[in-house]
Design an enzyme around this catalytic site. Sequence first.
Site, PDB file in Angstrom:
ATOM      1  N   TYR A  49      39.895 -30.501  27.648  1.00  0.00           N
ATOM      2  CA  TYR A  49      40.454 -30.187  28.967  1.00  0.00           C
ATOM      3  C   TYR A  49      41.431 -31.280  29.398  1.00  0.00           C
ATOM      4  CZ  TYR A  49      36.412 -26.984  29.334  1.00  0.00           C
ATOM      5  OH  TYR A  49      35.481 -26.007  29.124  1.00  0.00           O
ATOM      6  N   LEU A  53      36.597 -22.584  34.995  1.00  0.00           N
ATOM      7  CA  LEU A  53      35.363 -23.195  34.507  1.00  0.00           C
ATOM      8  C   LEU A  53      34.214 -22.861  35.469  1.00  0.00           C
ATOM      9  CD1 LEU A  53      36.862 -26.705  33.656  1.00  0.00           C
ATOM     10  CD2 LEU A  53      36.500 -24.773  32.089  1.00  0.00           C
ATOM     11  N   LYS A  85      37.987 -18.793  42.290  1.00  0.00           N
ATOM     12  CA  LYS A  85      37.093 -18.845  43.438  1.00  0.00           C
ATOM     13  C   LYS A  85      35.647 -18.900  42.948  1.00  0.00           C
ATOM     14  CE  LYS A  85      35.516 -14.599  42.925  1.00  0.00           C
ATOM     15  NZ  LYS A  85      34.106 -14.462  42.535  1.00  0.00           N
TER      16      LYS A  85
END
Length: 330
Positions: free
Chosen positions: A55, A71, A94
Site C-alpha cells: 500500500y 480497505l 464509506k
Amino acid sequence: MSGLVRWGFLGAGFIASKAMAPALREVAGASLQVVGARDLARAEALEPVRATTSYAEVCEADDVDAVYISLPNDAHLEWVVRALEAGKHVLCEKPLAMNAAEVAQIQAAADRTGLLAVEAAWNRWHPRTRRAEELALEMSGPRSMAAWFTFPGVPTDNYRLEARRGGGALLDVGTYAVAAAHWALDADVFDVDVASANVGSTGVDLTTTAVLSCGAGRAEVRSSFEQPESQGLRVESGDRVIDLGSQAFTSWRAPSELLVVEGGVGGVGGVGGIGGIERVETFEACDAYQLMLEAMSARVRGDDAWLLPLSTSWQVAATLDAIAAFATSN
C-alpha cells in the site's frame, strides 16, 4: 494540474473490482496506474499499469495523482492520512472513518496538505438522489422521513462481523440511511430520541434502529444484516411526498424512478390523500461510480465539479456515533 489523472487503488475487493475499476475505464482523462492488494493476483485482475502488494508503494508513487481506498474500515484513517501526506488526493470508501473524531483527523490532514479527501458515498452522485435532495429542500413546514437498508447474512469470515475493524450494520448500510436523513431534513445535527441494537455473538450490531429529531422534523432509520433484503427512502411534508422506491440507494446501470406527490390534505403523512397529484420522474440508466470518479478527477485537474464535503461526512459520522452510544447505553 491538467491532462491525465493517474489513479492508484488500495484494495482489490468486490467494489474495487466489480464497480470502481470498470467505472474508471470509462472516465475520459483518467487511468488506473497501480493497484495495491495483499493478493498480487487480485491486484493484477483489475488491469492496472502495474500491481503491487505494498500500500505504501501506491501512496508514494510518483506517477499517481489520486488514491482510492477500499480497505476495511479500521484501516481508513491510517491510509487516508498517509496518502494525503504523500501528496495524493484521496477518495475513500464509506464510512470515511470509524467515528467523527477520526473524520476530524482526516479533515486536519486535508487542511494541512491542501489536498482533497472525499468519502466515496457513490449514491450521492446519482441524478435521482441529486433531484430528491433538490425537492426535499423545497418542502415547507415540518417534515418526516423514513430510510432503511437491510439484507440477510454476512459471510462469517468478513470484517463486517468484527467489532475492532469497524463492523456492524450501522457503519455499513446504516450510513446510507443516516446520510439521507441529513439531506432530507437539511439537518447539521440530530437529537437521538430512541435507538436500539441487536448485537450478535461477534460483538457487532446485526440490526440498529433509531428515531432522530431536529428543528425541521423527524427521521426513522433502520439498518440490518439479518432482516429480509429491502431498501427505501420516503420524505413527507404537508405539501409533498418523495419516494425513491425499492432500490433507493443502489440503483446502478439501470433506469430508475422517483415518485413525487404534490398537494393533498392531512398534514405530514397526509400527502397523497384527497387531492394529491402524483407524478413519476424517470432517470436513464447511469453508473454513479463513474459520475463520482469523473467529478473527483475533474477537481484533481482543477476544474469545477461537485464533491461531497468533508463537513457533511463529519456530521453523518457524529450522528452514527450518537446512535451507537444511545443504543449501547439503553
